[in-house]
Motif scaffolding. Structure first.
Motif: not given
Length: 367
Positions: A175, A178, A182, A293-294, A297-298, A300, A319
């Motif tokens: 990640d 991402v 972030h 949204l991030m 995502y994390w 998950l 991760r």
């Protein structure tokens, strides 16, 4: 403006809304604001930016200096504190390579979150208990209280450092791309919210996010410490399990419950009630929604992590790239000193394949 909210805002504290209230009222407010913005465009945005953004060259220079300073402080603490501790504790090589990163982040986030907690709960700021108050008495170009300005300088410069550190200093993870996005979004929120004097809501956002980083790095450190010097340490195993449980719970509570219902409701709905023509309404809410949204995502990753723990009874960072061969080789280094020479040859072979080495961990980088 003083550090207090003053007497011009509403006295009664609004009850915290539910998810349905947030969705219905926020969507209605945004649609109404969109219909009212008939002359929106590049010209209006440029004029609004010039009329409402307040930031000095001195503040920009101070930001870059402090970002550089964080990088040097981290390097100093890595060489003088974290690496010697890893040697003293006889960590496995793969854990010793990642331990300085977690140690540094634990130190910083503990400090920054403690300061945010002080501002929200041990001063007269009512922002946590009354989120709409972040926009009471808002004025373009109003002065920023010194205690909040200090928090902004610390956090803004740290995220400036973090963009560089994620690419060039940290171990590369699934990640990480991402994470770079972030950090860029977070830095944009910090800089623009300071320039447009939305600093009150910024403190609330930072408070709701930093606590999870403390728990994450605390858990990872205990994972590294539970197997060291050829021995197993039950205390560190228990602490890593406790940390993972608290991390999972607080991630949902702080980032997926309080963050949307306190922050997003205030910025989407309450902001227009206090300041009908608030500048860059859509821009800031778009960044905050991207942040949400991030967080989802994390989350998950956290669900996958919990399932993995329940099945395997082992706490690991999901991760991380799978590196079974590297793990066996790292463990072998403790038993066979000759493996170091072989590892050098293998390192040259990997480098020839165009891979990157971060903190001793060789991984492909895909931005």
């Amino acid at each position: 403006m003083s550090s207090h909210t003053g007497g011009a805002g509403p006295v009664d504290v609004e009850p915290m809304p539910g998810y349905l209230d947030l969705i219905s009222k926020a969507s209605t407010a945004m649609l109404d604001a969109c219909r009212d913005c008939s002359n929106c465009g590049l010209e209006l945005s440029t004029r609004t930016l010039l009329d409402n953004a307040y930031i000095t060259v001195y503040e920009v220079a101070l930001f870059f200096f402090c970002a550089f300073l964080w990088t040097q402080v981290r390097r100093g603490m890595t060489e003088c504190l974290f690496k010697p501790l890893a040697l003293r504790w006889r960590l496995l090589p793969k854990d010793a390579a990642k331990m300085p990163e977690s140690g540094w982040k634990l130190v910083f986030y503990s400090m920054s979150w403690s300061y945010s907690t002080y501002l929200l709960f041990f001063t007269s700021y009512p922002f946590f208990h009354d989120p709409p108050s972040v926009f009471y008495n808002w004025k373009s170009g109003m002065s920023v209280p010194v205690d909040i300005a200090i928090a902004y300088l610390i956090q803004g410069s740290f995220y400036g450092h973090s963009i560089y550190a994620t690419v060039y200093m940290d171990a590369w993870r699934k990640d990480s791309a991402v994470m770079v996005v972030h950090h860029i979004i977070t830095l944009a929120l910090i800089c623009f919210s300071y320039a447009f004097r939305y600093h009150n809501v910024g403190i609330l956002v930072l408070f709701l996010h930093d606590i999870n980083d403390i728990q994450l790095e605390f858990t990872k450190l205990n994972v590294y410490l539970k197997s060291r010097g050829g021995c197993y340490y039950l205390l560190n195993d228990v602490l890593s399990n406790m940390g993972s449980v608290s991390f999972s719970i607080t991630w949902f509570w702080f980032r997926l419950y309080w963050f949307p219902l306190k922050v997003l409701y205030a910025t989407c709905v309450s902001s227009l009630q206090s300041v009908p023509n608030i500048p860059f309404y859509f821009f800031f809410n778009a960044l905050l929604l991207a942040l949400l949204l991030m967080n989802i995502y994390w989350f998950l990753f956290i669900v996958i992590f919990v399932v993995k723990v329940l099945k395997m009874k082992e706490v690991n960072d999901v991760r991380e790239y799978e590196d079974e061969d590297g793990s066996r080789e790292a463990a072998g280094l403790l038993r066979d000193p000759q493996a170091e020479n072989n590892d050098d040859d293998a390192g040259h072979h990997i480098s020839a394949q165009g891979k990157n080495v971060q903190n001793g961990i060789t991984k492909d980088k895909h931005l």
